[in-house]
Design an enzyme around this catalytic site. Structure first.
Site, PDB file in Angstrom:
ATOM      1  N   HIS A 147       0.809  -1.226   0.000  1.00 44.00           N
ATOM      2  CA  HIS A 147       0.000   0.000   0.000  1.00 44.00           C
ATOM      3  C   HIS A 147       0.849   1.286   0.000  1.00 44.00           C
ATOM      4  O   HIS A 147       0.543   2.237   0.722  1.00 44.00           O
ATOM      5  CB  HIS A 147      -0.973   0.001   1.181  1.00 44.00           C
ATOM      6  CG  HIS A 147      -1.982  -1.120   1.131  1.00 44.00           C
ATOM      7  ND1 HIS A 147      -2.548  -1.562  -0.039  1.00 44.00           N
ATOM      8  CD2 HIS A 147      -2.526  -1.882   2.119  1.00 44.00           C
ATOM      9  CE1 HIS A 147      -3.403  -2.538   0.226  1.00 44.00           C
ATOM     10  NE2 HIS A 147      -3.399  -2.772   1.521  1.00 44.00           N
ATOM     11  N   HIS A 164      -9.991   1.057   0.576  1.00 42.33           N
ATOM     12  CA  HIS A 164      -9.788  -0.088   1.466  1.00 42.33           C
ATOM     13  C   HIS A 164     -10.858  -0.166   2.563  1.00 42.33           C
ATOM     14  O   HIS A 164     -10.564  -0.491   3.714  1.00 42.33           O
ATOM     15  CB  HIS A 164      -8.377   0.005   2.073  1.00 42.33           C
ATOM     16  CG  HIS A 164      -7.790  -1.303   2.478  1.00 42.33           C
ATOM     17  ND1 HIS A 164      -8.287  -2.051   3.522  1.00 42.33           N
ATOM     18  CD2 HIS A 164      -6.763  -2.004   1.974  1.00 42.33           C
ATOM     19  CE1 HIS A 164      -7.565  -3.148   3.649  1.00 42.33           C
ATOM     20  NE2 HIS A 164      -6.627  -3.145   2.715  1.00 42.33           N
ATOM     21  N   GLU A 179     -11.289  -4.458  -2.933  1.00 38.85           N
ATOM     22  CA  GLU A 179     -10.386  -3.417  -3.420  1.00 38.85           C
ATOM     23  C   GLU A 179     -10.214  -3.538  -4.932  1.00 38.85           C
ATOM     24  O   GLU A 179      -9.457  -4.377  -5.402  1.00 38.85           O
ATOM     25  CB  GLU A 179      -9.037  -3.551  -2.716  1.00 38.85           C
ATOM     26  CG  GLU A 179      -9.119  -3.510  -1.204  1.00 38.85           C
ATOM     27  CD  GLU A 179      -7.966  -4.254  -0.537  1.00 38.85           C
ATOM     28  OE1 GLU A 179      -6.814  -3.865  -0.734  1.00 38.85           O
ATOM     29  OE2 GLU A 179      -8.225  -5.236   0.177  1.00 38.85           O
TER      30      GLU A 179
HETATM   31  C1  GLA Z   1      -4.832  -5.739   1.715  1.00 42.48           C
HETATM   32  C2  GLA Z   1      -3.883  -6.864   1.672  1.00 42.48           C
HETATM   33  C3  GLA Z   1      -3.989  -7.651   2.935  1.00 42.48           C
HETATM   34  C4  GLA Z   1      -3.767  -6.769   4.150  1.00 42.48           C
HETATM   35  C5  GLA Z   1      -4.694  -5.616   4.107  1.00 42.48           C
HETATM   36  C6  GLA Z   1      -4.399  -4.649   5.232  1.00 42.48           C
HETATM   37  O1  GLA Z   1      -6.116  -6.181   1.615  1.00 42.48           O
HETATM   38  O2  GLA Z   1      -4.054  -7.695   0.560  1.00 42.48           O
HETATM   39  O3  GLA Z   1      -3.060  -8.691   2.925  1.00 42.48           O
HETATM   40  O4  GLA Z   1      -2.443  -6.300   4.128  1.00 42.48           O
HETATM   41  O5  GLA Z   1      -4.601  -4.950   2.881  1.00 42.48           O
HETATM   42  O6  GLA Z   1      -4.363  -5.277   6.469  1.00 42.48           O
END
Ligand code: GLA
Length: 365
Positions: free
Chosen positions: A124, A193, A329
């Site tokens: 991210h 998210h 997402e």
């Molecule tokens: C995304 C990732 C997950 C996790 C979340 C945050 O969805 O794919 O593995 O890192 O973000 O916790």
């Protein structure tokens, strides 16, 4: 006179199509910068978003009996958002949502090293990603536009990137529009998210909700959750959500991919055409009757079942435990810069990155 009243009626009906928008202070970040929270209100939905992380704070919708609940995980105080640098509740991750292997990629023959924040991965956007930034907000008809300028070299990414995220609400539909421009070639992948729990945030797990994902294939991952590069058919696997299936029905199946993700934490390759809105997912909650439909212009969707939630964070309605929220997402595939067979995430000067995702809320009796 009659003419005037016709015009007034027309103006009112146009105005009614847009949500009412208002804003208020939501406190100050540790560096003293003020955070603003915006409320978007239509007859069906009330949504709050804030400048810190350009994030969704709450979405309140009625169940089949008209009873209102907040269907996204979050907090009621800014300080709780500041403390939580793990969950990414409601944020717009960036500059590159999801993972980049070893935080490395090559663009026009030059290798770049990004800030690494998950083992050897960049997750991210790195340690100080877009989720930790206080965006600038401004009201627009029916919503809010957030803007962030990310300088050249920010978290290791080349080029000064100017990003905009627009949230608008009309009736029962939320639209999120992302755009960005750069002054040097770079990579971009933006998403939202938000963790949904259609029974209501803090009400328990999402395992009884029913999921449809409009995808024939997914991108399997290795032990570090980096795509292997394969596009794997979902047919005959616990990843087949082409027909509505209860999320919990197969989540603990003896399946290598589920073990690697500690549940669902994978990217699905959507069947629709990239660049035009197409269905991504549909969630239906038998308990409340609430339904969420998601459409996107993106080629993929990361379906994540909150497998890293462990009860260490709590919101106004209780603890956020294992699998008590789900994320959808919409995105380009994880680690695309290192997979030339995946749709490209490069952005060049003169081009505009543009992406849209919508969430439509309804109820089934
Ligand atoms: C995304 C990732 C997950 C996790 C979340 C945050 O969805 O794919 O593995 O890192 O973000 O916790």
């Amino acid at each position: 006179m009659r003419m005037l009243s016709v015009i007034l009626t027309m103006m009112t009906s146009v105005a009614a199509a847009h949500a009412a928008v208002s804003h208020a202070d939501f406190g100050k970040l540790p560096d003293g910068s003020p955070v603003t929270i915006y409320t978007l209100k239509s007859p069906q939905v009330e949504m709050r978003v804030m400048t810190f992380g350009a994030r969704v704070v709450s979405i309140t919708t009625p169940d089949r009996n008209g009873k209102q609940a907040d269907v996204v995980l979050g907090y009621d105080k800014l300080e709780d958002y500041v403390k939580d640098n793990k969950t990414y509740f409601g944020v717009v991750p960036g500059r590159y949502a999801n993972r980049v292997a070893n935080g490395k990629f090559t663009l026009d023959g030059k290798e770049y090293q990004l800030s690494v924040n998950e083992g050897t991965n960049t997750l991210h956007g790195g340690k100080d990603g877009f989720d930790r930034r206080n965006w600038t907000g401004k009201e627009i008809p029916g919503g809010v536009e957030f803007t962030l300028v990310s300088p050249d070299g920010d978290q290791g990414f080349p080029g000064k990137l100017t990003a905009h995220v627009r949230y608008t609400l009309q009736g029962n539909k939320v639209a999120i529009h992302y755009s960005a421009t750069t002054d040097k070639p770079t990579i971009v992948n933006l998403t939202n998210h938000t963790y949904f729990n259609l029974t209501g945030a803090g009400s328990g797990t999402i395992l009884n909700e029913k999921m449809t994902i409009y995808a024939d294939k997914m991108t399997p991952v290795d032990a570090k959750l980096i795509p292997t590069g394969e596009l794997k058919p979902v047919a005959g696997t616990p990843f087949d959500f082409r027909k509505a299936e209860t999320i919990g029905a197969r989540i603990n199946a003896d399946d290598e991919q589920l073990k690697l993700g500690k549940g669902y934490d994978h990217n699905w390759v959507l069947n629709g055409k990239m660049g035009t809105l197409h269905p991504a997912a549909r969630v239906q909650d038998p308990a409340s009757g609430r339904v969420l439909e998601e459409e996107t212009t993106e080629p993929g969707v990361q379906f994540y079942t909150g497998n890293f939630l462990d009860g260490s964070f709590s919101g106004p309605n209780g603890k956020y435990d294992f699998r008590t929220g789900l994320c959808l997402e919409t995105q380009h595939y994880p680690d695309s810069p290192n997979h030339s067979s995946f749709p490209s995430t490069e952005l060049k000067p003169g081009q505009t990155y543009s992406s849209e995702t919508t969430w439509t809320f309804s109820v089934e009796k």
